[in-house]
Design a protein around this motif. Structure first.
Motif, PDB file in Angstrom:
ATOM      1  N   PHE A 153      33.180  33.213  38.488  1.00 51.01           N
ATOM      2  CA  PHE A 153      32.726  33.123  37.105  1.00 51.01           C
ATOM      3  C   PHE A 153      31.962  34.369  36.657  1.00 51.01           C
ATOM      4  O   PHE A 153      31.275  34.342  35.641  1.00 51.01           O
ATOM      5  CB  PHE A 153      31.880  31.862  36.915  1.00 51.01           C
ATOM      6  CG  PHE A 153      32.638  30.607  37.253  1.00 51.01           C
ATOM      7  CD1 PHE A 153      33.669  30.177  36.443  1.00 51.01           C
ATOM      8  CD2 PHE A 153      32.364  29.905  38.411  1.00 51.01           C
ATOM      9  CE1 PHE A 153      34.404  29.044  36.764  1.00 51.01           C
ATOM     10  CE2 PHE A 153      33.085  28.773  38.745  1.00 51.01           C
ATOM     11  CZ  PHE A 153      34.107  28.338  37.921  1.00 51.01           C
ATOM     12  N   SER A 154      32.084  35.449  37.422  1.00 50.41           N
ATOM     13  CA  SER A 154      31.583  36.734  36.946  1.00 50.41           C
ATOM     14  C   SER A 154      32.528  37.257  35.866  1.00 50.41           C
ATOM     15  O   SER A 154      33.669  36.815  35.749  1.00 50.41           O
ATOM     16  CB  SER A 154      31.500  37.737  38.099  1.00 50.41           C
ATOM     17  OG  SER A 154      32.799  38.062  38.570  1.00 50.41           O
ATOM     18  N   TRP A 155      32.051  38.227  35.072  1.00 52.23           N
ATOM     19  CA  TRP A 155      32.860  38.688  33.940  1.00 52.23           C
ATOM     20  C   TRP A 155      34.194  39.251  34.386  1.00 52.23           C
ATOM     21  O   TRP A 155      35.236  38.943  33.812  1.00 52.23           O
ATOM     22  CB  TRP A 155      32.062  39.736  33.144  1.00 52.23           C
ATOM     23  CG  TRP A 155      31.051  39.123  32.233  1.00 52.23           C
ATOM     24  CD1 TRP A 155      30.474  37.903  32.378  1.00 52.23           C
ATOM     25  CD2 TRP A 155      30.503  39.686  31.042  1.00 52.23           C
ATOM     26  NE1 TRP A 155      29.586  37.673  31.351  1.00 52.23           N
ATOM     27  CE2 TRP A 155      29.582  38.764  30.521  1.00 52.23           C
ATOM     28  CE3 TRP A 155      30.690  40.895  30.394  1.00 52.23           C
ATOM     29  CZ2 TRP A 155      28.868  38.996  29.358  1.00 52.23           C
ATOM     30  CZ3 TRP A 155      29.958  41.129  29.234  1.00 52.23           C
ATOM     31  CH2 TRP A 155      29.066  40.194  28.720  1.00 52.23           C
ATOM     32  N   LYS A 156      34.191  40.096  35.416  1.00 56.85           N
ATOM     33  CA  LYS A 156      35.442  40.724  35.841  1.00 56.85           C
ATOM     34  C   LYS A 156      36.417  39.695  36.399  1.00 56.85           C
ATOM     35  O   LYS A 156      37.623  39.761  36.148  1.00 56.85           O
ATOM     36  CB  LYS A 156      35.159  41.814  36.875  1.00 56.85           C
ATOM     37  CG  LYS A 156      34.502  43.049  36.292  1.00 56.85           C
ATOM     38  CD  LYS A 156      34.316  44.132  37.339  1.00 56.85           C
ATOM     39  CE  LYS A 156      33.670  45.376  36.728  1.00 56.85           C
ATOM     40  NZ  LYS A 156      33.464  46.444  37.742  1.00 56.85           N
ATOM     41  N   ALA A 157      35.909  38.739  37.163  1.00 55.39           N
ATOM     42  CA  ALA A 157      36.784  37.707  37.710  1.00 55.39           C
ATOM     43  C   ALA A 157      37.348  36.814  36.603  1.00 55.39           C
ATOM     44  O   ALA A 157      38.522  36.450  36.625  1.00 55.39           O
ATOM     45  CB  ALA A 157      36.035  36.872  38.739  1.00 55.39           C
ATOM     46  N   LEU A 158      36.515  36.475  35.636  1.00 53.62           N
ATOM     47  CA  LEU A 158      36.996  35.637  34.535  1.00 53.62           C
ATOM     48  C   LEU A 158      38.058  36.349  33.716  1.00 53.62           C
ATOM     49  O   LEU A 158      39.049  35.740  33.291  1.00 53.62           O
ATOM     50  CB  LEU A 158      35.822  35.231  33.637  1.00 53.62           C
ATOM     51  CG  LEU A 158      34.917  34.122  34.178  1.00 53.62           C
ATOM     52  CD1 LEU A 158      33.691  33.956  33.297  1.00 53.62           C
ATOM     53  CD2 LEU A 158      35.674  32.804  34.281  1.00 53.62           C
ATOM     54  N   ARG A 159      37.881  37.644  33.473  1.00 60.79           N
ATOM     55  CA  ARG A 159      38.905  38.383  32.748  1.00 60.79           C
ATOM     56  C   ARG A 159      40.210  38.428  33.540  1.00 60.79           C
ATOM     57  O   ARG A 159      41.303  38.317  32.986  1.00 60.79           O
ATOM     58  CB  ARG A 159      38.436  39.806  32.438  1.00 60.79           C
ATOM     59  CG  ARG A 159      37.429  39.893  31.316  1.00 60.79           C
ATOM     60  CD  ARG A 159      37.452  41.265  30.637  1.00 60.79           C
ATOM     61  NE  ARG A 159      37.326  42.347  31.596  1.00 60.79           N
ATOM     62  CZ  ARG A 159      36.177  42.799  32.077  1.00 60.79           C
ATOM     63  NH1 ARG A 159      35.043  42.235  31.691  1.00 60.79           N
ATOM     64  NH2 ARG A 159      36.129  43.805  32.934  1.00 60.79           N
ATOM     65  N   GLY A 160      40.090  38.556  34.868  1.00 60.16           N
ATOM     66  CA  GLY A 160      41.282  38.596  35.695  1.00 60.16           C
ATOM     67  C   GLY A 160      42.000  37.264  35.762  1.00 60.16           C
ATOM     68  O   GLY A 160      43.231  37.213  35.827  1.00 60.16           O
ATOM     69  N   SER A 161      41.249  36.177  35.736  1.00 58.98           N
ATOM     70  CA  SER A 161      41.873  34.849  35.847  1.00 58.98           C
ATOM     71  C   SER A 161      42.358  34.312  34.506  1.00 58.98           C
ATOM     72  O   SER A 161      43.145  33.359  34.469  1.00 58.98           O
ATOM     73  CB  SER A 161      40.893  33.850  36.468  1.00 58.98           C
ATOM     74  OG  SER A 161      39.868  33.478  35.560  1.00 58.98           O
ATOM     75  N   MET A 162      41.891  34.911  33.395  1.00 51.83           N
ATOM     76  CA  MET A 162      42.340  34.492  32.056  1.00 51.83           C
ATOM     77  C   MET A 162      42.213  32.982  31.843  1.00 51.83           C
ATOM     78  O   MET A 162      43.096  32.326  31.308  1.00 51.83           O
ATOM     79  CB  MET A 162      43.783  34.931  31.834  1.00 51.83           C
ATOM     80  CG  MET A 162      43.988  36.431  31.846  1.00 51.83           C
ATOM     81  SD  MET A 162      43.155  37.269  30.483  1.00 51.83           S
ATOM     82  CE  MET A 162      44.183  36.764  29.108  1.00 51.83           C
ATOM     83  N   GLY A 163      41.088  32.430  32.291  1.00 50.45           N
ATOM     84  CA  GLY A 163      40.837  31.010  32.090  1.00 50.45           C
ATOM     85  C   GLY A 163      41.241  30.127  33.254  1.00 50.45           C
ATOM     86  O   GLY A 163      40.861  28.954  33.291  1.00 50.45           O
ATOM     87  N   SER A 164      41.991  30.649  34.234  1.00 45.17           N
ATOM     88  CA  SER A 164      42.423  29.818  35.356  1.00 45.17           C
ATOM     89  C   SER A 164      41.244  29.294  36.166  1.00 45.17           C
ATOM     90  O   SER A 164      41.307  28.196  36.734  1.00 45.17           O
ATOM     91  CB  SER A 164      43.374  30.597  36.269  1.00 45.17           C
ATOM     92  OG  SER A 164      44.597  30.866  35.621  1.00 45.17           O
ATOM     93  N   ALA A 165      40.158  30.061  36.241  1.00 41.45           N
ATOM     94  CA  ALA A 165      38.983  29.606  36.986  1.00 41.45           C
ATOM     95  C   ALA A 165      38.398  28.332  36.397  1.00 41.45           C
ATOM     96  O   ALA A 165      37.720  27.575  37.101  1.00 41.45           O
ATOM     97  CB  ALA A 165      37.922  30.706  37.022  1.00 41.45           C
ATOM     98  N   PHE A 166      38.633  28.074  35.115  1.00 42.27           N
ATOM     99  CA  PHE A 166      38.146  26.845  34.482  1.00 42.27           C
ATOM    100  C   PHE A 166      39.067  25.660  34.760  1.00 42.27           C
ATOM    101  O   PHE A 166      38.631  24.520  34.755  1.00 42.27           O
ATOM    102  CB  PHE A 166      38.031  27.030  32.968  1.00 42.27           C
ATOM    103  CG  PHE A 166      37.046  28.080  32.553  1.00 42.27           C
ATOM    104  CD1 PHE A 166      35.783  28.122  33.106  1.00 42.27           C
ATOM    105  CD2 PHE A 166      37.381  29.019  31.602  1.00 42.27           C
ATOM    106  CE1 PHE A 166      34.869  29.090  32.724  1.00 42.27           C
ATOM    107  CE2 PHE A 166      36.484  29.990  31.203  1.00 42.27           C
ATOM    108  CZ  PHE A 166      35.220  30.028  31.770  1.00 42.27           C
ATOM    109  N   ARG A 167      40.345  25.931  34.957  1.00 42.12           N
ATOM    110  CA  ARG A 167      41.325  24.840  35.078  1.00 42.12           C
ATOM    111  C   ARG A 167      41.690  24.504  36.522  1.00 42.12           C
ATOM    112  O   ARG A 167      42.050  23.370  36.817  1.00 42.12           O
ATOM    113  CB  ARG A 167      42.593  25.210  34.307  1.00 42.12           C
ATOM    114  CG  ARG A 167      42.378  25.375  32.812  1.00 42.12           C
ATOM    115  CD  ARG A 167      43.689  25.661  32.100  1.00 42.12           C
ATOM    116  NE  ARG A 167      44.236  26.964  32.482  1.00 42.12           N
ATOM    117  CZ  ARG A 167      44.030  28.092  31.813  1.00 42.12           C
ATOM    118  NH1 ARG A 167      43.263  28.082  30.727  1.00 42.12           N
ATOM    119  NH2 ARG A 167      44.555  29.236  32.222  1.00 42.12           N
ATOM    120  N   LEU A 168      41.634  25.489  37.403  1.00 42.74           N
ATOM    121  CA  LEU A 168      42.016  25.271  38.791  1.00 42.74           C
ATOM    122  C   LEU A 168      40.818  24.729  39.566  1.00 42.74           C
ATOM    123  O   LEU A 168      39.761  25.367  39.588  1.00 42.74           O
ATOM    124  CB  LEU A 168      42.482  26.594  39.406  1.00 42.74           C
ATOM    125  CG  LEU A 168      43.037  26.545  40.831  1.00 42.74           C
ATOM    126  CD1 LEU A 168      44.368  25.802  40.851  1.00 42.74           C
ATOM    127  CD2 LEU A 168      43.211  27.950  41.385  1.00 42.74           C
TER     128      LEU A 168
END
Length: 265
Positions: A153-168
């Motif tokens: 949930f860091s900025w760079k990881a969130l940009r890379g996941s394009m929202g997948s970190a919220f759904r997976l």
């Protein structure tokens, strides 16, 4: 009701808190930047505590801000120059949000024949984000991110996941041995990738439950973990290429697993 006053001072408590969130000083909240990521979080049911917009953001993202307000999310106003000082991009997108981090869950192990990702100390946040995006696209049930991995949930990881970190569904912060023990308890075989493996990735049977183990960018999987895996597969490569980026390797392996699982009864 008159709009809130625009915050223009770096000494303002909200600005100081946003700076702290950018530096990941709070463990139960994360900072989202840009209308797309904020909308992805809202659609995924992530609890958003507060939204922050600059004058430009109010012009560009009025519908999203209205939707947030309709969900009871307070909206503060921040000077565009202060927003720009917080941004990770060249041009600020005009909107930030403070969101609660999704809770860790192991429920994905209860899925029928789960396909699971185990990211072993993946330290590059951009690589981790891309890995999670690939995993979601391939139909992975959930992912373990072992201790030493980047913050999803860091900025760079969130940009890379394009929202997948919220759904997976994610389980973070566990030691690798604890992850492997949980997989053993649930009867989920582990699969490691190795250039020396005799079995090609596309000759392996991915139709049942499986947990793909992927190591970090520099060291790869610990040798003892690779040897102890239930199965080991290789990705044949042409030329003098020795290895793939972890997200690229994951795409090759997970989409082959997805292909087989679609064909399986």
């Amino acid at each position: 009701m008159a709009p809130a006053e625009v915050i223009r001072s770096r000494s303002n408590p909200l600005y100081k808190r946003l700076t702290g969130l950018k530096e990941q000083l709070e463990r139960d909240a994360c900072l989202l930047e840009g209308p797309r990521l904020v909308a992805e979080a809202l659609d995924a049911g992530v609890a958003i505590r507060e939204a922050i917009a600059g004058p430009r953001g109010e012009e560009r993202s009025g519908a999203l801000l209205a939707m947030l307000a309709a969900h009871g999310v307070p909206v503060s106003r921040l000077d565009d120059a202060l927003l720009a000082s917080l941004s990770e991009t060249e041009t600020t997108q005009g909107i930030l949000a403070i969101a609660e981090r999704p809770a860790t869950s192991l429920a994905f192990l209860d899925a029928p024949r789960p396909l699971v990702l185990v990211a072993v100390a993946i330290q590059n946040p951009g690589n981790l984000g891309a890995l999670l995006r690939t995993a979601e696209a391939a139909g992975v049930a959930g992912a373990f991110l072992t201790r030493g991995s980047a913050d999803p949930f860091s900025w760079k990881a969130l940009r890379g996941s394009m929202g997948s970190a919220f759904r997976l569904p994610l389980a973070t912060g566990l030691e690798l041995e604890a992850v492997l023990e949980r997989l053993r308890e649930r009867g989920v075989p582990t699969v490691a990738s190795s250039a020396e493996a005799a079995t090609r990735y596309d000759a392996f049977d991915w139709s049942g439950p499986a947990a793909l183990l992927l190591g970090n960018e520099a060291a790869g999987l610990p040798a003892a973990v690779a040897r102890a895996a239930t199965a080991t597969v290789s990705i044949p490569m042409a030329g003098d290429v020795e290895s793939l980026n972890v997200a690229a390797a994951a795409a090759v392996l997970l989409f082959e697993a997805a292909r087989q699982r679609r064909a399986a009864p």
